[in-house]
Design an enzyme around this catalytic site. Structure first.
Site, PDB file in Angstrom:
ATOM      1  N   GLY A  50      67.275 -64.726   6.309  1.00 31.21           N
ATOM      2  CA  GLY A  50      68.703 -64.994   6.213  1.00 31.21           C
ATOM      3  C   GLY A  50      69.160 -65.725   7.458  1.00 31.21           C
ATOM      4  N   GLN A  55      75.038 -68.723  13.466  1.00 31.96           N
ATOM      5  CA  GLN A  55      73.725 -68.787  14.106  1.00 31.96           C
ATOM      6  C   GLN A  55      73.235 -70.225  14.210  1.00 31.96           C
ATOM      7  OE1 GLN A  55      71.937 -65.799  11.206  1.00 31.96           O
ATOM      8  NE2 GLN A  55      70.860 -65.297  13.116  1.00 31.96           N
ATOM      9  N   CYS A 110      66.632 -60.101  14.146  1.00 34.23           N
ATOM     10  CA  CYS A 110      67.578 -61.207  13.941  1.00 34.23           C
ATOM     11  C   CYS A 110      67.058 -62.443  14.651  1.00 34.23           C
ATOM     12  CB  CYS A 110      68.934 -60.796  14.510  1.00 34.23           C
ATOM     13  SG  CYS A 110      70.202 -62.047  14.353  1.00 34.23           S
ATOM     14  N   LEU A 111      67.184 -63.595  13.998  1.00 33.76           N
ATOM     15  CA  LEU A 111      66.729 -64.848  14.629  1.00 33.76           C
ATOM     16  C   LEU A 111      67.515 -65.129  15.912  1.00 33.76           C
ATOM     17  CD1 LEU A 111      66.244 -67.229  11.557  1.00 33.76           C
ATOM     18  CD2 LEU A 111      64.559 -65.786  12.714  1.00 33.76           C
ATOM     19  N   HIS A 152      73.847 -57.632   6.874  1.00 32.63           N
ATOM     20  CA  HIS A 152      73.509 -58.184   8.192  1.00 32.63           C
ATOM     21  C   HIS A 152      74.101 -59.589   8.348  1.00 32.63           C
ATOM     22  CE1 HIS A 152      70.468 -58.964  11.555  1.00 32.63           C
ATOM     23  NE2 HIS A 152      70.917 -60.170  11.264  1.00 32.63           N
TER      24      HIS A 152
HETATM   25 ZN    ZN Z   1      70.975 -61.985  12.265  1.00 33.12          ZN
END
Ligand code: ZN
Length: 196
Positions: A50, A55, A110-111, A152
């Site tokens: 995701g 981001q 998380c990235l 998320h």
């Molecule tokens: Zn994330």
């Protein structure tokens, strides 16, 4: 046979954009479709399931999903049966209409928070509504990993990271690494780059 490599950028913890509430998309223009395609590319490059607009440096309510399908395990919900075969999927103005009462704890990463993982308690199911790139709106009861990923990613659209939802005890354990990531990020404008 050969494709030109592209550099994808994802913002990491400490970047101001990750703390902002993203804006609703009023019209699905070709630019929005292009952004969605870029985000799917970035998500693949970083091997994520995701990726939310902030981001990727966008302040818009857009999310790329690529939640894997484990058909042999069966689907936990109608949303998984409908949406998982459509992955990778771009969600425009996604919303959680309702959250289930059962809570479940699972480890998240998380990235934007590389190399840090932590347990987060979330509702096991959500009623999810979103527009798709073709302008249609869909609404499904979602469970399993999809429900977790939706929650998320939608948190990202509201300036919330999974670390913000960890218990104080567990957060204390990752806090030094998180602060290192944040302070180290300033020198590289909070950008994490990958060629893909
Ligand atoms: Zn994330």
């Amino acid at each position: 046979m050969f494709r030109k490599k592209k550099i994808f950028t994802v913002y990491t913890a400490g970047a101001p954009i990750l703390k902002k509430k993203a804006h609703r998309i009023e019209e699905i223009t070709p630019e929005i479709a292009d952004l969605g395609e870029e985000m799917i590319g970035a998500m693949a490059a970083f091997d994520g399931i995701g990726l939310a607009g902030p981001q990727y440096g966008s302040d818009l309510r857009i999310v790329a999903f690529n939640v894997p399908m484990h058909e042999e395990e069966g689907f936990h919900s109608p949303g998984e049966a409908e949406l998982l075969p459509m992955m990778p999927l771009i969600a425009i103005n996604p919303e959680i209409i309702e959250s289930g009462e059962d809570l479940i704890e699972a480890e998240e990463g998380c990235l934007s928070v590389p190399e840090i993982w932590g347990n987060v308690v979330r509702p096991a199911t959500v009623k999810f509504r979103t527009q798709l790139l073709d302008g249609s709106t869909v609404e499904y009861e979602c469970g399993g990993l999809l429900a977790r990923c939706i929650q998320h990613e939608l948190d990202h659209l509201n300036g919330i990271l999974f670390v913000d939802r960890m218990s104080p005890e567990e957060f204390a354990e990752i806090k030094p690494a998180l602060r290192r990531l944040e302070s180290g990020g300033a020198a590289r404008e909070y950008k994490r780059k990958i060629k893909f």
